[in-house]
Design a protein around this motif. Structure first.
Motif, short mmCIF file in Angstrom:
data_model
loop_
_atom_site.label_atom_id
_atom_site.label_comp_id
_atom_site.label_asym_id
_atom_site.label_seq_id
_atom_site.Cartn_x
_atom_site.Cartn_y
_atom_site.Cartn_z
N THR A 1 0.83 -1.20 0.00
CA THR A 1 0.00 0.00 0.00
C THR A 1 0.86 1.26 0.00
O THR A 1 0.61 2.21 -0.74
N ALA A 2 1.92 1.25 0.83
CA ALA A 2 2.82 2.41 0.90
C ALA A 2 3.56 2.60 -0.42
O ALA A 2 3.73 3.74 -0.90
N LEU A 3 4.02 1.52 -1.03
CA LEU A 3 4.73 1.61 -2.30
C LEU A 3 3.82 2.13 -3.41
O LEU A 3 4.21 3.00 -4.21
N ASP A 4 2.61 1.59 -3.48
CA ASP A 4 1.66 2.03 -4.51
C ASP A 4 1.34 3.52 -4.34
O ASP A 4 1.26 4.27 -5.32
N SER A 5 1.13 3.94 -3.11
CA SER A 5 0.79 5.34 -2.84
C SER A 5 1.95 6.26 -3.22
O SER A 5 1.75 7.30 -3.88
N LEU A 6 3.16 5.88 -2.83
CA LEU A 6 4.32 6.72 -3.12
C LEU A 6 4.63 6.74 -4.62
O LEU A 6 5.06 7.76 -5.16
N SER A 7 4.41 5.62 -5.30
CA SER A 7 4.67 5.60 -6.75
C SER A 7 3.70 6.51 -7.49
O SER A 7 4.09 7.18 -8.47
N ARG A 8 2.44 6.57 -7.05
CA ARG A 8 1.49 7.49 -7.67
C ARG A 8 1.91 8.94 -7.41
O ARG A 8 1.84 9.79 -8.30
N GLN A 9 2.36 9.18 -6.19
CA GLN A 9 2.82 10.53 -5.84
C GLN A 9 4.01 10.95 -6.70
O GLN A 9 4.11 12.10 -7.13
N GLU A 10 4.91 10.00 -6.96
CA GLU A 10 6.13 10.30 -7.74
C GLU A 10 5.92 10.10 -9.24
O GLU A 10 6.86 10.27 -10.02
#
Length: 326
Positions: A217-226
């Motif tokens: 969940t954290a990786l998916d969220s951060l990848s969308r942010q970046e």
């Protein structure tokens, strides 16, 4: 001649029925007769009868029934601190009689994620055997959701979990902050450097845990942010499988360094810390509310903290605190 001493006039009939008040406390803190029955190794109908008897004795409702369980009434809220004190005194007396007040003893159930316990469980067992031979440690490993469910159902005495961000309950204490690393095979160019930007994950062939999972969940969220694209070639919730797929199939994964500590040390894997932004998580420890921190539980918790502190000195993680802003 002085008058003869009189026996105490205090009449506490409830001391003969402490089990009813223990049921009251379990229901109050778990918010459910079903969960309280599971915790007390009882059945829901017996617990309901005990609760009804208590309410008749008190001549007042102690709980308000809701569609999702029960909540304390005004009377229940007022007497809760006194009930806790009463049961605490009774437990202390029982421990003193048994000698447990001097020597921690009994079974302690620890719930944790495999990636955390793998780093400390052997040393934890050895220390407990040496310092507290009367403590029997039982380990339950599972996903974050499973461990949280065990804690909610009072099946574990203490739990060790990952937390992302700064959200943490009042019952938890932060043990350490861990960085996330991009893990690659030996000789891999990308993970040869000490640090790698998060953007480097864009399009990489990855093996990652499947959702729902805190890291995913954290990786998916951060990848969308970046504004980058993660491309898992395989989803696996098994840590050994993830390590094997990196070493043998030349995939990449994202893990804290303690999950691959020995493999990196022996040159079987490579690890490069993710930066710009970093991805951190907190290792937290929570004690079961309904059971209370008995001496054996407190002893195990103290040894867990000591081992985590030693891991911080070795560079596995950062001591205590909460993650920095990314």
């Amino acid at each position: 001649m002085s008058p003869a001493a009189k026996p105490s006039q205090i009449r506490l009939e409830l001391t003969a029925e402490l089990h009813k008040w223990r049921a009251f406390l379990a229901i109050a803190e778990l918010g459910s007769l079903t969960r309280a029955a599971l915790f007390l190794n009882s059945n829901q109908s017996l617990l309901s009868r005990q609760l009804n008897a208590l309410e008749r004795d008190c001549k007042a409702r102690l709980f308000t029934r809701t569609g999702r369980g029960v909540t304390l009434s005004d009377v229940g809220l007022r007497i809760l601190p006194q009930v806790k004190a009463l049961l605490g005194s009774a437990e202390g007396l029982e421990q003193e009689i048994r000698g447990e007040a001097r020597e921690p003893a009994g079974q302690v159930v620890l719930g944790s994620l495999p990636s955390i316990t793998n780093a400390i469980v052997a040393q934890l067992y050895l220390r407990l055997r040496e310092k507290y031979p009367e403590i029997q440690l039982r380990l339950l490993e599972g996903s974050s959701g499973q461990v949280e469910e065990w804690m909610a159902d009072a099946r574990v005495d203490l739990a060790i979990l990952y937390r992302y961000g700064k959200a943490m309950s009042a019952q938890e204490q932060p043990l350490a902050v861990v960085d996330s690393y991009l893990i690659g095979a030996p000789g891999d160019r990308l993970t040869r450097a000490p640090e790698v930007p998060f953007a480097a994950l864009d399009g990489l062939p990855l093996v990652l845990p499947g959702a729902p999972n805190g890291l995913r969940t954290a990786l998916d969220s951060l990848s969308r942010q970046e504004k980058i694209v993660l491309q898992p070639q395989l989803e696996a919730d098994s840590l050994p499988v993830m390590r094997a797929m990196v070493a043998e199939a030349k995939l990449y994964t994202v893990l804290p360094i303690h999950c691959v500590w020995q493999e990196v040390k022996e040159g079987r894997l490579q690890a490069s810390r993710l930066v710009s932004p970093s991805l951190q998580r907190t290792v937290s420890m929570e004690l079961a509310r309904a059971k209370g921190p008995g001496k054996a539980v407190s002893a195990v918790a103290a040894e867990v903290q000591a081992l985590v502190d030693e891991g911080a000195r070795r560079g596995m993680w950062h001591p205590g605190g909460l993650p920095d802003a990314a």
